[in-house]
Write a protein that holds these residues in place. Structure first.
Motif, PDB file in Angstrom:
ATOM      1  N   GLY A 131      16.242  11.516  -7.598  1.00 49.64           N
ATOM      2  CA  GLY A 131      15.641  12.004  -6.364  1.00 49.64           C
ATOM      3  C   GLY A 131      14.943  10.883  -5.625  1.00 49.64           C
ATOM      4  O   GLY A 131      15.021   9.716  -6.007  1.00 49.64           O
ATOM      5  N   SER A 132      14.251  11.251  -4.552  1.00 47.36           N
ATOM      6  CA  SER A 132      13.518  10.295  -3.719  1.00 47.36           C
ATOM      7  C   SER A 132      12.031  10.384  -4.016  1.00 47.36           C
ATOM      8  O   SER A 132      11.485  11.473  -4.165  1.00 47.36           O
ATOM      9  CB  SER A 132      13.740  10.600  -2.239  1.00 47.36           C
ATOM     10  N   TYR A 133      11.384   9.231  -4.050  1.00 48.39           N
ATOM     11  CA  TYR A 133       9.959   9.143  -4.360  1.00 48.39           C
ATOM     12  C   TYR A 133       9.247   8.313  -3.301  1.00 48.39           C
ATOM     13  O   TYR A 133       9.805   7.355  -2.762  1.00 48.39           O
ATOM     14  CB  TYR A 133       9.745   8.468  -5.722  1.00 48.39           C
ATOM     15  N   TYR A 134       8.001   8.679  -3.045  1.00 45.51           N
ATOM     16  CA  TYR A 134       7.145   7.934  -2.136  1.00 45.51           C
ATOM     17  C   TYR A 134       5.756   7.916  -2.762  1.00 45.51           C
ATOM     18  O   TYR A 134       5.287   8.941  -3.282  1.00 45.51           O
ATOM     19  CB  TYR A 134       7.098   8.613  -0.768  1.00 45.51           C
ATOM     20  N   ALA A 135       5.101   6.762  -2.737  1.00 46.83           N
ATOM     21  CA  ALA A 135       3.743   6.652  -3.278  1.00 46.83           C
ATOM     22  C   ALA A 135       2.926   5.762  -2.351  1.00 46.83           C
ATOM     23  O   ALA A 135       3.455   4.819  -1.745  1.00 46.83           O
ATOM     24  CB  ALA A 135       3.772   6.062  -4.684  1.00 46.83           C
ATOM     25  N   PRO A 171      -3.416  -2.347  -2.109  1.00 44.43           N
ATOM     26  CA  PRO A 171      -2.117  -2.666  -2.703  1.00 44.43           C
ATOM     27  C   PRO A 171      -2.015  -2.326  -4.193  1.00 44.43           C
ATOM     28  O   PRO A 171      -2.988  -2.414  -4.937  1.00 44.43           O
ATOM     29  CB  PRO A 171      -1.982  -4.174  -2.480  1.00 44.43           C
ATOM     30  N   PHE A 172      -0.813  -1.952  -4.603  1.00 44.79           N
ATOM     31  CA  PHE A 172      -0.469  -1.668  -5.991  1.00 44.79           C
ATOM     32  C   PHE A 172       1.008  -2.007  -6.168  1.00 44.79           C
ATOM     33  O   PHE A 172       1.680  -2.378  -5.220  1.00 44.79           O
ATOM     34  CB  PHE A 172      -0.771  -0.206  -6.353  1.00 44.79           C
ATOM     35  N   MET A 173       1.529  -1.863  -7.393  1.00 46.71           N
ATOM     36  CA  MET A 173       2.936  -2.206  -7.623  1.00 46.71           C
ATOM     37  C   MET A 173       3.616  -1.143  -8.478  1.00 46.71           C
ATOM     38  O   MET A 173       3.021  -0.598  -9.400  1.00 46.71           O
ATOM     39  CB  MET A 173       3.045  -3.568  -8.312  1.00 46.71           C
ATOM     40  N   ILE A 174       4.881  -0.890  -8.147  1.00 46.57           N
ATOM     41  CA  ILE A 174       5.727   0.032  -8.913  1.00 46.57           C
ATOM     42  C   ILE A 174       7.011  -0.707  -9.278  1.00 46.57           C
ATOM     43  O   ILE A 174       7.651  -1.310  -8.419  1.00 46.57           O
ATOM     44  CB  ILE A 174       6.072   1.299  -8.115  1.00 46.57           C
ATOM     45  N   TYR A 175       7.363  -0.654 -10.557  1.00 41.88           N
ATOM     46  CA  TYR A 175       8.644  -1.182 -11.039  1.00 41.88           C
ATOM     47  C   TYR A 175       9.487   0.011 -11.471  1.00 41.88           C
ATOM     48  O   TYR A 175       9.100   0.760 -12.362  1.00 41.88           O
ATOM     49  CB  TYR A 175       8.436  -2.122 -12.235  1.00 41.88           C
ATOM     50  N   THR A 217       0.822  -1.212   0.000  1.00 42.07           N
ATOM     51  CA  THR A 217       0.000   0.000   0.000  1.00 42.07           C
ATOM     52  C   THR A 217       0.859   1.267   0.000  1.00 42.07           C
ATOM     53  O   THR A 217       0.352   2.363  -0.182  1.00 42.07           O
ATOM     54  CB  THR A 217      -0.933   0.038   1.224  1.00 42.07           C
ATOM     55  N   SER A 218       2.167   1.128   0.193  1.00 43.57           N
ATOM     56  CA  SER A 218       3.080   2.270   0.084  1.00 43.57           C
ATOM     57  C   SER A 218       4.442   1.768  -0.382  1.00 43.57           C
ATOM     58  O   SER A 218       4.873   0.672  -0.027  1.00 43.57           O
ATOM     59  CB  SER A 218       3.211   3.006   1.423  1.00 43.57           C
ATOM     60  N   LEU A 219       5.076   2.569  -1.200  1.00 39.04           N
ATOM     61  CA  LEU A 219       6.387   2.201  -1.758  1.00 39.04           C
ATOM     62  C   LEU A 219       7.281   3.439  -1.763  1.00 39.04           C
ATOM     63  O   LEU A 219       6.830   4.552  -2.042  1.00 39.04           O
ATOM     64  CB  LEU A 219       6.236   1.660  -3.174  1.00 39.04           C
ATOM     65  N   LEU A 220       8.555   3.230  -1.472  1.00 38.57           N
ATOM     66  CA  LEU A 220       9.551   4.289  -1.443  1.00 38.57           C
ATOM     67  C   LEU A 220      10.714   3.848  -2.312  1.00 38.57           C
ATOM     68  O   LEU A 220      11.157   2.703  -2.214  1.00 38.57           O
ATOM     69  CB  LEU A 220      10.018   4.507   0.008  1.00 38.57           C
ATOM     70  N   PHE A 229       7.682  13.796  -4.142  1.00 39.66           N
ATOM     71  CA  PHE A 229       9.025  13.814  -4.731  1.00 39.66           C
ATOM     72  C   PHE A 229       9.936  14.631  -3.817  1.00 39.66           C
ATOM     73  O   PHE A 229       9.610  15.769  -3.453  1.00 39.66           O
ATOM     74  CB  PHE A 229       8.971  14.425  -6.132  1.00 39.66           C
ATOM     75  N   ASN A 230      11.055  14.044  -3.418  1.00 44.06           N
ATOM     76  CA  ASN A 230      12.058  14.680  -2.563  1.00 44.06           C
ATOM     77  C   ASN A 230      11.465  15.264  -1.281  1.00 44.06           C
ATOM     78  O   ASN A 230      11.814  16.370  -0.862  1.00 44.06           O
ATOM     79  CB  ASN A 230      12.828  15.755  -3.325  1.00 44.06           C
ATOM     80  N   GLY A 231      10.539  14.535  -0.656  1.00 47.80           N
ATOM     81  CA  GLY A 231       9.966  14.961   0.608  1.00 47.80           C
ATOM     82  C   GLY A 231       8.941  16.077   0.495  1.00 47.80           C
ATOM     83  O   GLY A 231       8.514  16.629   1.499  1.00 47.80           O
ATOM     84  N   GLY A 232       8.518  16.386  -0.718  1.00 50.12           N
ATOM     85  CA  GLY A 232       7.519  17.431  -0.921  1.00 50.12           C
ATOM     86  C   GLY A 232       6.140  16.967  -0.497  1.00 50.12           C
ATOM     87  O   GLY A 232       5.965  15.858   0.008  1.00 50.12           O
ATOM     88  N   PRO A 233       5.150  17.821  -0.704  1.00 50.95           N
ATOM     89  CA  PRO A 233       3.794  17.461  -0.295  1.00 50.95           C
ATOM     90  C   PRO A 233       3.270  16.255  -1.067  1.00 50.95           C
ATOM     91  O   PRO A 233       3.629  16.035  -2.226  1.00 50.95           O
ATOM     92  CB  PRO A 233       2.977  18.715  -0.619  1.00 50.95           C
ATOM     93  N   ILE A 234       2.410  15.478  -0.418  1.00 46.95           N
ATOM     94  CA  ILE A 234       1.796  14.319  -1.060  1.00 46.95           C
ATOM     95  C   ILE A 234       0.588  14.808  -1.845  1.00 46.95           C
ATOM     96  O   ILE A 234      -0.290  15.472  -1.312  1.00 46.95           O
ATOM     97  CB  ILE A 234       1.408  13.262  -0.015  1.00 46.95           C
ATOM     98  N   LYS A 235       0.589  14.488  -3.152  1.00 50.51           N
ATOM     99  CA  LYS A 235      -0.469  14.925  -4.070  1.00 50.51           C
ATOM    100  C   LYS A 235      -0.892  13.742  -4.925  1.00 50.51           C
ATOM    101  O   LYS A 235      -0.193  12.734  -4.979  1.00 50.51           O
ATOM    102  CB  LYS A 235       0.064  16.010  -5.012  1.00 50.51           C
ATOM    103  N   PRO A 236      -2.001  13.875  -5.674  1.00 49.80           N
ATOM    104  CA  PRO A 236      -2.333  12.820  -6.645  1.00 49.80           C
ATOM    105  C   PRO A 236      -1.139  12.599  -7.582  1.00 49.80           C
ATOM    106  O   PRO A 236      -0.468  13.564  -7.983  1.00 49.80           O
ATOM    107  CB  PRO A 236      -3.534  13.388  -7.394  1.00 49.80           C
ATOM    108  N   ILE A 237      -0.881  11.344  -7.911  1.00 55.35           N
ATOM    109  CA  ILE A 237       0.331  11.014  -8.673  1.00 55.35           C
ATOM    110  C   ILE A 237       0.425  11.778  -9.988  1.00 55.35           C
ATOM    111  O   ILE A 237       1.512  12.147 -10.419  1.00 55.35           O
ATOM    112  CB  ILE A 237       0.472   9.496  -8.882  1.00 55.35           C
ATOM    113  N   LYS A 238      -0.714  12.059 -10.626  1.00 50.69           N
ATOM    114  CA  LYS A 238      -0.673  12.792 -11.900  1.00 50.69           C
ATOM    115  C   LYS A 238      -0.207  14.233 -11.716  1.00 50.69           C
ATOM    116  O   LYS A 238       0.216  14.861 -12.674  1.00 50.69           O
ATOM    117  CB  LYS A 238      -2.035  12.757 -12.582  1.00 50.69           C
ATOM    118  N   ALA A 239      -0.230  14.768 -10.481  1.00 54.05           N
ATOM    119  CA  ALA A 239       0.278  16.111 -10.204  1.00 54.05           C
ATOM    120  C   ALA A 239       1.781  16.089  -9.904  1.00 54.05           C
ATOM    121  O   ALA A 239       2.425  17.134  -9.910  1.00 54.05           O
ATOM    122  CB  ALA A 239      -0.477  16.737  -9.037  1.00 54.05           C
TER     123      ALA A 239
END
Length: 156
Positions: free
Chosen positions: A120-124, A129-133, A45-48, A83-93
């Protein structure tokens, strides 16, 4: 050729995808690649993840493929990202979609999306659950003639 994988005796297994691209003249340039295919039962449910910055490559490109329900890519809700510890927004933003795949065999209602990313660093995250490659390519050439295929290029 697409193939369905299944266990008929209940024993767990894993799938590894290999791709060997040879002597293409356009990006992504030739490179052997390998990816572990993560079964849905192991999605999170979360990936970094982190993309390192490199200044020595003549060419570099970084991407993520995300597999999630269709609604995560069409509505304003769904996957949230930072992205890089910024605010959490919808992924398309946070990331721009490059391509969508809506025909995932045996998984109606699921979509795959490719996003171009940068160092950079990413968090989603999302409630289900979902998957990121995460993947990329790089090319080096000491005389800055990448793509001339003079035997001094390195692609990875």
């Amino acid at each position: 050729n697409p193939v369905d994988f299944a266990s008929t005796n209940g024993i767990k297994f894993s799938v590894m995808m290999y791709d060997r691209r040879n002597l293409g003249s356009g990006a992504p340039y030739p490179a052997p690649s390998m990816m572990s295919i993560v079964p849905i039962s192991h999605w999170r449910t979360s990936l970094l993840w982190y993309v390192p910055a490199n200044k020595f490559e003549n060419l570099q490109g970084y991407y993520v493929n995300i597999i999630a329900p269709d609604s995560d890519f069409t509505g304003s809700s769904g996957i949230l990202a930072s992205f890089n510890g910024g605010p959490i927004k919808p992924i398309k933003a946070v990331l721009g979609i490059e391509q969508l795949w809506k025909n995932i065999p045996n998984h109606p209602g699921m979509t795959g999306a490719r996003f171009k990313i940068f160092p950079g660093s990413y968090y989603a995250k999302r409630p289900q659950p979902f998957m990121i490659y995460n993947y990329g390519f790089r090319g080096l050439d000491p005389n800055n003639a990448l793509g001339a295929f003079a035997g001094d290029e390195t692609f990875f």
